[in-house]
Every structure is written in C-alpha cells, then in structure tokens.
Design a protein around this motif. Structure first.
Motif, short mmCIF file in Angstrom:
data_model
loop_
_atom_site.label_atom_id
_atom_site.label_comp_id
_atom_site.label_asym_id
_atom_site.label_seq_id
_atom_site.Cartn_x
_atom_site.Cartn_y
_atom_site.Cartn_z
N VAL A 70 0.80 -1.22 0.00
CA VAL A 70 0.00 0.00 0.00
C VAL A 70 0.84 1.27 0.00
O VAL A 70 0.37 2.32 -0.43
CB VAL A 70 -0.97 0.06 1.20
CG1 VAL A 70 -2.11 -0.90 0.99
CG2 VAL A 70 -0.25 -0.23 2.49
N ASP A 71 2.09 1.17 0.46
CA ASP A 71 2.94 2.37 0.50
C ASP A 71 3.04 3.02 -0.88
O ASP A 71 3.01 4.24 -1.01
CB ASP A 71 4.33 2.01 1.00
CG ASP A 71 4.28 1.27 2.33
OD1 ASP A 71 4.73 1.83 3.33
OD2 ASP A 71 3.76 0.13 2.35
N TRP A 79 0.31 -4.83 4.67
CA TRP A 79 1.48 -5.52 5.22
C TRP A 79 1.08 -6.71 6.08
O TRP A 79 1.75 -7.74 6.09
CB TRP A 79 2.35 -4.56 6.05
CG TRP A 79 3.21 -3.69 5.19
CD1 TRP A 79 3.00 -2.36 4.92
CD2 TRP A 79 4.39 -4.06 4.48
NE1 TRP A 79 3.98 -1.90 4.07
CE2 TRP A 79 4.85 -2.91 3.79
CE3 TRP A 79 5.10 -5.25 4.34
CZ2 TRP A 79 5.99 -2.92 2.99
CZ3 TRP A 79 6.25 -5.26 3.54
CH2 TRP A 79 6.68 -4.11 2.87
N LEU A 105 5.88 4.35 15.76
CA LEU A 105 4.90 5.13 15.01
C LEU A 105 4.34 6.27 15.85
O LEU A 105 3.75 7.20 15.34
CB LEU A 105 3.76 4.23 14.51
CG LEU A 105 4.18 3.11 13.56
CD1 LEU A 105 2.97 2.33 13.08
CD2 LEU A 105 4.95 3.68 12.36
N GLN A 136 6.52 13.52 7.26
CA GLN A 136 5.16 13.58 7.81
C GLN A 136 5.00 14.70 8.83
O GLN A 136 3.92 15.26 8.98
CB GLN A 136 4.82 12.26 8.49
CG GLN A 136 4.46 11.13 7.54
CD GLN A 136 4.17 9.84 8.31
OE1 GLN A 136 3.81 9.88 9.47
NE2 GLN A 136 4.36 8.72 7.65
N THR A 191 0.15 2.32 6.63
CA THR A 191 1.38 1.94 5.93
C THR A 191 2.46 1.62 6.94
O THR A 191 2.28 1.80 8.14
CB THR A 191 1.89 3.07 5.01
OG1 THR A 191 2.38 4.12 5.85
CG2 THR A 191 0.79 3.59 4.12
N SER A 192 3.58 1.14 6.43
CA SER A 192 4.68 0.78 7.33
C SER A 192 5.25 2.02 8.02
O SER A 192 5.96 1.91 9.01
CB SER A 192 5.78 0.07 6.54
OG SER A 192 6.23 0.90 5.49
N GLU A 193 4.97 3.19 7.50
CA GLU A 193 5.53 4.42 8.07
C GLU A 193 4.59 5.08 9.05
O GLU A 193 4.83 6.18 9.51
CB GLU A 193 5.82 5.41 6.94
CG GLU A 193 6.86 4.92 5.98
CD GLU A 193 8.23 5.43 6.35
OE1 GLU A 193 8.47 6.61 6.17
OE2 GLU A 193 9.06 4.62 6.82
N GLY A 194 3.44 4.46 9.26
CA GLY A 194 2.48 5.06 10.18
C GLY A 194 1.11 5.09 9.56
O GLY A 194 0.93 4.82 8.37
N THR A 195 0.11 5.41 10.40
CA THR A 195 -1.27 5.40 9.95
C THR A 195 -1.77 6.82 9.79
O THR A 195 -1.49 7.67 10.62
CB THR A 195 -2.13 4.66 10.99
OG1 THR A 195 -1.61 3.35 11.14
CG2 THR A 195 -3.57 4.57 10.55
#
Lengths: 434, 290, 312
Positions: free
Chosen positions: A49-50, A82, A265, A288, B248-252
């Motif tokens: 999905v990334d 994932w 996260l 981000q 995602t792997s980097e965060g939601t």
C-alpha cells in the motif's frame, strides 16, 4: 447425530472430489512463447500500500514504459496490506493464481528465496539499472548461494529527527555530534520542559527494534551468528550486545517520558505536538511531521536530522539498520519475461529518484539528496547492517520475540541480562526450527 | 403502519411507571447514550481535527478549528467511490438473500417437525466455532476452484455462510413465539396458509427480520479478512479494503481513516433509522388481534 | 433401514389426510435447502481441509516446492501445542476473559433492552441511534479510537480522570480490562437491539393481565419476559461465547500489533505461534483445539440448544 455426521462427510467428500477434478489452469495470458509487441495477456503485480499512498505516479509511469514494449499486455497492480500479504501469497500459490511480480520487505525474503518461490535472475542482473552498485543490505536479502532472486526496490534507514525550534528554545545551537553532547542536550531539553510530565527530550519507545539494535552493532555485538554446522546462535546475551542495549536504555531513561510499551509510530504525533524534541525515525516520518494531512505545515523548516552518535566511538555513528523492499518474479508465474521487464521499468534510475524524493533511499547509494533537512540519512550508510540471513528470521520478527524483549527492558520489567538470556534462547529455537 | 405504532407509544408511556422511577430510567438511558456515542463522537470529531489538534494537551473536546482536509482526501479519491459502489453491490445482494434464505430455514424449523432439525440447528452453530483465520485460505481455494474467487458472488456466498447462523437462530425464535393458535385461527377464518403467513407471521416477525438485516448489512459492509483474500482486482475492492491503504509501514493516516469511517458508517445508520420504527411493529400486529 | 421406512410412513399417514401430510413432509426440506447448500458449499471443504491440514506439515517450504505436497506428520502438531505449557496458561486466560466478556455484554445488553421499554420515546430513539452508531463502526476503527482515548499522554480518558500520564498497558490485567471494555462496547448493540426486537413480541395485554393477577416487576420478568426471550438469550450467549473466545483484533490493535505474552489469548497465540511462521498445519491444529475447547466449555449448553430446536 452420527448419521448426520456421515451425510455431511459424504457431501464434503463429493465436494472434495469435485474440487480436485477441476484444478484450474491459473491466470490467463498467452504463455511464455509469445513475446514482443504482439503478445497479449495480463501481468499481475502485487505492491504494498505504500506505493499507493506515496508514489502512484511512478507506478503509472513504469506501466506506461512497459506498455511501450508490450502494448497489448494489461498490467494489473494490486495493492496489499502488510499484515496478511504473505498469507495471501501462500494461498494464491495453492490456487495456482500467483501474482507475476511481488514486493516483499527485505526481512521477509529468506524463507521464500530458500523455498524456490522466485525466479533466478542471476543471468539477467545487468538488465536492471544500477545493478552494479545496488545497496548491500538489499542485495543480501535477494541472494542465496551466490544467486540473485529479487531486485532491490527502495531502501530506508533511520536517523535522529529533531525539532530545531525546541532546540533553540532550550539554548542548543548545534545538533550534537557525540554521544556525550547528545545526552547533555537531552538533559537541557528535559530541564526546560520540567513542568510537562509528558515531554520527551528523546522519544525512544520499547517496541522499536531498529532503534535499539544499532546500539548492539555499535558495541560490536550482533543479533545471531551461524556456526559452521549451520546452527544459529543468539548473540544478544553476549557482553558486547548487553552493554550496547544498556547504552540504549540509558538514552531512554534520560529522555523518554512517552509510552515505553509503544512503538516508533508514536514518534511523529509526539514531534508534531511538541511532546518530543527528538526521535529515531525514518525519512518518511520526518516528512510527515510537516505534511498537511499527518503533521503541521507550520513546522516546515523547523525539523532536521542528524546521524545517531556512537556511544562507544567518538566522532562515529551508531550503524543504522538498512530496511527496504525488493521485487521478485514468482517461479510459478507464466509471464516471467514480462515480470522482469516491468521490474526493470519500475526500478529505472528515473523512478528511483522519485522514491528518493518520496522520502526513502534509492536502491543505489550514489543517488542522494542535497536537502540539508535530510542530511542525517546519508551518513554512515557504509556501516549499515542487516538482519540475520536465516530462513526463519521473518518468523522471529513476527512472533514478537525482539519487540517483547525490548519492551521489557524499556519498562524495566526485566534487566538487560535477564531479558537477553530469556528471549535470546527463544529466538535461537525459532531460528533453528525446521 | 407507522401511525398506529406512534399512537400506541403515546398512549402507553413507559408501562405506567411512577414519575420518580421514570426519571431514574431516563437518566440511565441518557448514560447509555453517552457511553455508546462518545467513542463515535470522538472518531467523528477527530476526522475534523488537524494532527496538532488531535494531539493537543489538554484534549480538544470539539474541533477548535475544524478542517476538511481529511474528508477531502477521502472523497477526492476516485478509488473510494469505486469501493463504495462495490460495497453497496455486495451488501445490496447479501442482505435480502440472507434474510430470505434464513427466514425460509427458520420457518421450516419452527413450524415443521422433521428429522435432523435439532442437529441442523446445532451444526449451524458448530460451524461458527472454527476460527475464521483458519478457514479463510481453504474458502479462498474452494471459491477459486469453482471460479468464484475475485468475484462479487464469491464474496456474497461467503458472507451468507457467516450470517446464516445468527439469522436462522434469531428468526427461528421469532417465528416460534408467534402463537400457533393465532395462525390456525386465521386459517379457520378463511385464510390460506400463505394468507396466514402474510397476515400473521410476517408482521409479528418483522422486528426479527429487521434485527437480522441490520446484522447482515453491517457484516457485509464492514468485513475485511475474507474480502482481502477473496478479492484480487483493485477495481473490485470494498470499502474496508480501501480504508486499509491509510495504514502503511511508516504510520497510519488517522485523520483520513476516521473521515473515511464516518462516511461509510453513515449509510448503515440511515438504513437503520429508516427501518427502526418497524421494530415496534410487533406490538401493532398484536393489537390487531387483541 | 428398508423395512423401517415404510412402517414409519404408514404410521404417520394414519392420522391426517394423506396428500397434505406428504406435502408437508417435503416442505421443510425445501425450505432449509438453500441454507444447507450455502453452508455446505462454502464450509464443507474448508472444514475437512482444516482437520486434514492439522495432521500435516504445510508451510512455505512445502507450498513452493516442486511437488507442492504436504508432509504427513500424524499428531505432531497437537503434541507440540499440548506440550507447550504456555498453551494451557493461554487457554485458561481465554476462558476467564470469555466469561467476563460474555457475562458483561449479555447482562448489559439485556438491561439496556429492558430499559428501552421504560424510557420516553425520545430517549429510546436516542438509545437506538447511539447503539447503531457504535455497531456500524468497524472493529478495527473503533479499537483504534479506544487506543487513542487511553493514550499515555494525550488520551482523553487520562485527562478526564486526571491521571495524565498513565500507561494502561504495562500491567496486563489493566490492559485486558480495557480490551474487555472495548469488546463489550462493541457487542452490546447487537445484543440489546436483538433482545429489544424480541421484547416487542410480548403483547402488552399479557403484561397487564399478569400485573392484575398481582405479579410484581420481577414476576412479570420471570414468567412473561424471560420465556419469550429464552431462545434468543440462548442463541446470543452461544454466539457471544464463540466470538469472544476467539477475540483477537481488540487486543492486537490496543497493543500495536505486538502484545506481550501476558496478553495472549488463544487467537493471538495461534497467530503468533503458527501464522507468523506460515505453519498452516500447526495453525489448523490450533483451530481444531479451539473447537474442542469451545465444545468443552459449552457441552451442557449445546445440549440445551439442541433441545430448544427440538421443542419448538
């Protein structure tokens, strides 16, 4: 009751027989022989999905380039989550409906490579851009017995992300270069925010393996080593590794007032909210922080990065973990040539530059960014490390051994010595399981 | 039908309880509303907050500077509307089929004596005991053998299999508690079996049919695991599958996830609000007889 | 068998008119046929497959091997599980949690359904609205919301209780209490609304009549409400036991997908132990053991259920 059971069983057997009789032929297409411009069919690609969130345009561009060569082939890109993508892959293989191309995290590859799930690309290596200078950490994940089974897609490391404005307010002019300076700066930040019980000078949660394990490697320890008999042995309880984790714990005790049982996260929200001044995070997470949707645009220009100073060697850095993704052509695919061609187009230098711009590292180290904000991510990469190349490593990751060990250390539930001994043994068993 | 239901409610407020007791009941009712609505409220307001506002300390009990950025991200994605269409299709087929099939079975069990009835009921329940994670791969293999994987019908039959136990059991209870003599009285009054069914059984079991269809709708609308395994093509993805791309792997992307959830919960609530007054239909039907 | 069938038929045809009876004989089978077809079609093969797989070694190595044939291992998967002392701890924890979750959700669900009959119409509408709102949110989203509400620093729960910062999850008992709350919160709407629908079947005349006969609220509940709701209660309890026994999502998400071992329930244990290693044989064995455990928990109850089926 018994009669009922028998009827059910008989019906089930009937169904089973039916299922076996109509063993389906798998995905359509014109087969391997028909190549070139006239070939038609469907190429199925599984991406995580990334790609859907970060670079959908690159996916479209790769497909467009591919369609120049094969105008009649439809490329179906299917995005996977994932959590369950490998189980779905296993299921698709049993149904003879495998994707032709699949993306895997570089810590997920070993078992599939060793099981023969992917096509051997050794002879075709040179057709991919930059294949002579691919990152070691990614190529290693694709290599078994000297043969290449997948293509590096993108890489990712972590660096210390910091809020410049909070540094300034605490009277810190320059980001720290040594471990001592780092701890001193953390202390300054904590003093400055004494009244805020939730403020972290350095946000370092327990469930953050790639935040903790660099300290093990920094001190000369490792996760596990393979003996000459092929058996894996935990190195986590070695004096070097234990001391490395103690250095990590010292940083937590000095600066972490967030949830120690949490994962990395939580870093972005903490940085955005001003609840943390530093964290050990990926480049994508740094971006981000000032993004409009996941962060605060006002913080643009107020975040930077620097490499994690080494606690043991002055002027050096804690060796970062090289994460990332790779792409493979599945051995059961009927369209292997197309798969290779699409991967070639998707990992071209041009596309790799887009992944770099998207906040990751390219699959080669010569592509770097001159953005000062990202400075911390391009230092010390030559000493980056990778997880043990054990077939069962993915299982160690997924059965939570490492995360549980680190969380227990971070919360003080167990001493470093006890935790590494207990969990190290568990890891050893998993690694050596058949 | 709504009119008598409403008048009935007015004429019989809270089964003749004393005012003091009524105040206590009402207070408890309000408490229930608060407990069940608060997390939903929190979800909905979060969808209107920017990230700094989400993390604010002290928490913002309402969005101080409401932002539509998350909603825009959801509605501007053409794939989202594809997913909504697919989910609507899957749900639209699943709900009526599930209710019909279950109702037929419920009638059989409640109104006929036949061999294996108890066994059927127990077996239906037994089947539910197997963890879904263990079933998902074999179900995918079954469907793909008969050419139903990656298709709406494949997803629909799978959902049926998991809706039926609750639906059959619930409706069986409702049919069973319709007094048989009521039905027989109607038949002696000149109704055919069908007529008795339409005039007596159907209205009296309507609350059960509604509870069942809400259950079916929510399951079909929100289900993730089976949809993920059975569907392959992105153009067939249902809403829950689409929603997960924010993880995602980097965060939601919490804002977008919450905004998406608010949007997709709305049809369920609207559906229920439309049908809910029929939950009281049983009373009305009873009154016809009395 | 052949001798039995005709005698049976002759016995039944003795009473009502023959043609009607024969049609009635076929009707129930026609009526349950669609649901049987669906259930058998979708689930028969998977159920058999799970049992077969539980005696096999079936993982990445076998799936992708040239022959892609599983290896028969007998009861190895079972001995591996039953020999693991952690399995028994996990099983006990799962049973305790299930009892708590089912007890609370059934109790609250019934209470709320009864309450809905006692409150004014506006309040009742508000209650159904709130319940359906809560029900309509997918579990993985609502659990994220609860995760957030209980967040260490900025969670609104800690703020409201004045215990900021507080970590709800370092102590598993506390963490599992939060998980129980999330499960109960999510389960009550279905239970309450179904039971309320069931209550709607009770003619108010019946209640009035009982009142006039001198029955108090408890008497009305015991002699009128409960009998009507009995089969719904039995069904909802059974399903709740089945669902809560397999609780996974709520705990998994509250713990960021990495619960410590004192959070393990049977579902999580199976996932971590078997699915993490793509060991589908072991995974199937845990599924079979889950069914066995559930049957053990509910053996008395299931008999009751089968009886309800026979009685009505």
């Amino acid at each position: 009751m018994r009669r009922q059971l028998r009827t059910t069983a008989a019906l089930a057997a009937l169904l089973l027989a039916g299922a076996a009789a109509c063993d389906s032929g798998g995905s359509g297409g014109s087969g391997q022989k028909d190549q070139g411009a006239s070939a038609s069919g469907t190429l199925t690609v599984w991406l995580q999905v990334d790609a859907q969130s970060l670079w959908p345009k690159s996916v479209a561009a790769a497909t467009a380039a591919f369609n120049q060569k094969y105008p009649k082939v439809k490329v179906s890109v299917q995005y996977q989550a994932w959590a369950d993508h490998l189980t779905k892959f296993d299921a698709s293989a049993q149904a003879n409906k495998v994707p032709d191309v699949i993306e895997l995290g570089n810590s997920e590859t070993a078992q599939y490579v060793q099981a023969g799930a992917f096509v051997d690309l050794t002879a075709k290596k040179s057709m991919f851009d930059g294949s002579d200078k691919w990152q070691k950490g990614l190529v290693d994940a694709c290599t078994n017995d000297g043969k290449l089974f997948c293509v590096p897609y993108y890489g990712g490391t972590r660096a210390v992300v910091y809020r410049k404005d909070l540094f300034q307010a605490a009277g810190i002019a320059q980001p720290p270069k040594t471990w001592k300076e780092l701890l001193a700066d953390v202390q300054k930040l904590m003093d400055k925010h004494k009244s805020d019980k939730g403020f972290s000078g350095f946000f370092m949660p327990g469930q953050h393996p790639y935040g903790a394990l660099p300290f093990v490697y920094d001190n000369g320890g490792q996760i596990a080593t393979q003996g000459s008999d092929g058996k894996w042995k935990s190195d986590l309880a070695s004096p070097a590794a234990v001391q490395g984790l103690k250095n990590w714990k010292a940083l937590i005790d000095a600066g972490m007032r967030g949830d120690r049982t949490g994962d990395d996260l939580g870093a972005v929200p903490a940085l955005v909210a001003g609840k943390a001044a530093m964290s050990f995070s990926t480049n994508g997470q740094l971006v981000q922080v000032y993004s409009a949707d996941k962060g605060d645009p006002k913080l643009k220009g107020k975040v930077g990065s620097f490499p994690m100073p080494s606690p043991t060697k002055e002027g050096s850095y804690a060796p970062p973990y090289m994460g990332g993704s790779v792409l493979a052509v599945t051995a059961k695919s009927k369209e292997q040539t197309w798969g290779e061609e699409w991967i070639k187009d998707f990992t071209s230098t041009e596309r790799e530059k887009e992944f770099l711009a998207g906040g990751f590292l390219a699959n080669t180290l010569d592509l770097t960014s001159d953005d000062p904000e990202r400075a911390g991510y391009f230092v010390g990469l030559e000493q980056s490390w990778n997880v043990p190349a054990a077939k069962n490593w993915a299982q160690v990751e997924k059965d939570l051994t490492i995360k549980q060990m680190l969380a227990d250390i971070a919360t003080g539930k167990m001493s470093v010595e006890d935790a590494t001994a207990t969990y190290g043994k568990k890891m050893e068993d998993t690694l050596n399981a058949s | 039908m709504p009119a008598p239901a409403r008048s009935r409610r007015r004429e019989r407020p809270a089964t003749g309880a004393r005012p003091a007791a009524r105040a206590v009941w009402t207070a408890l009712g309000v408490l229930v509303i608060a407990v069940w609505i608060f997390p939903v409220y929190w979800m909905a307001t979060t969808a209107f907050k920017s990230t700094p506002a989400m993390e604010a300390d002290p928490p913002q009990l309402w969005p101080h500077t409401p932002s539509l950025i998350h909603f825009r991200k959801v509605v501007d994605d053409p794939l989202f509307w594809d997913a909504v269409r697919n989910s609507a299709l899957v749900t639209g087929i699943t709900v009526p089929v599930a209710v019909l099939v279950a109702f037929a079975s419920a009638l059989a069990i409640a109104r006929f004596r036949f061999r294996g009835r108890g066994t059927y009921l127990a077996a239906v329940m037994l089947v539910q005991m197997v963890p879904h994670v263990a079933l998902v791969v074999p179900i995918f293999l079954t469907l793909s053998d008969v050419g139903l994987s990656d298709s709406v019908p494949g997803l629909v039959v799978t959902y049926l299999a998991f809706i039926l136990p609750f639906a059959v059991w619930t409706l069986r209870g409702f049919v069973a508690s319709v007094p048989k003599d009521l039905e027989e009285a109607a038949m002696t009054d000149g109704c055919t079996r069908m007529g008795a069914f339409r005039r007596i059984i159907l209205p009296l079991t309507l609350p059960g049919l509604i509870a069942t269809s809400v259950y079916a709708m929510i399951l079909a609308w929100n289900e993730y695991l089976f949809a993920y395994f059975i569907l392959a093509s992105p153009d067939k993805y249902t809403v829950p599958l689409w929603l997960t791309h924010f993880v995602t792997s980097e965060g939601t992307d919490y804002g977008a996830l919450m905004a998406g959830s608010v949007i997709v919960s709305t049809p369920v609530v609207i559906f229920f609000m439309i049908v809910q007054r029929h939950l009281a239909a049983g009373l009305t039907a009873g009154a016809v007889k009395g | 068998m052949t001798s039995l069938a005709p005698s049976r038929r002759s016995a039944t045809t003795a009473e009502p008119p023959a043609p009607a009876r024969r049609r009635a004989d076929r009707t129930p089978y026609v009526l349950i046929a669609p649901s049987l077809v669906v259930l058998l079609g979708v689930l028969a093969y998977p159920l058999v497959k799970v049992v077969i797989l539980s005696t096999q070694k079936w993982g990445v190595a076998q799936i992708f091997s040239a022959s892609s044939a599983p290896t028969f291992v007998g009861l190895d998967n079972y001995t591996k599980l039953l020999g693991d002392s952690a399995f028994w701890t996990v099983l006990l924890r799962t049973v305790v949690l299930t009892v708590a979750m089912v007890g609370l959700s059934m109790g609250l669900g019934l209470g709320i359904a009864l309450l809905m009959r006692q409150v004014p119409a506006w309040c009742r509408r508000g209650m159904t609205f709130a319940l359906v709102m809560a029900w309509s949110v997918p579990t993985f989203i609502s659990t994220e919301v609860f995760h957030w509400i209980t967040e260490y620093n900025s969670g609104v729960a800690n703020w409201a209780l004045g215990i900021q910062p507080h970590n709800w999850y370092t102590d598993a008992t506390q963490g599992l209490a939060v998980a129980t709350a999330v499960v109960v919160w999510g389960a009550v709407p279905l239970i309450a609304i179904t039971l309320y629908a069931g209550l709607m079947q009770i003619p108010s005349e019946l209640v009035e009549a009982a009142r006039m006969d001198g029955a108090g609220p408890w008497g009305v509940f015991r002699h009128i409400t409960l009998p009507v709701l009995r089969s719904l209660l039995a069904m909802l309890t059974t399903l709740s036991v089945i669902w809560d026994f397999q609780v996974f999502n709520q705990i998994w998400i509250l713990r960021n997908g990495a619960p410590s071992s004192d959070y393990y329930t049977l579902g999580i244990y199976a996932y971590v132990k078997a699915y993490a290693g793509h060991d589908y044989g072991l995974a199937s064995a845990t599924a079979v053991l889950t069914v066995v455990a559930l049957l053990g928990v509910m053996v008395v109850y299931l008999r009751q259920i089968a009886k309800i089926g026979e009685l009505s």
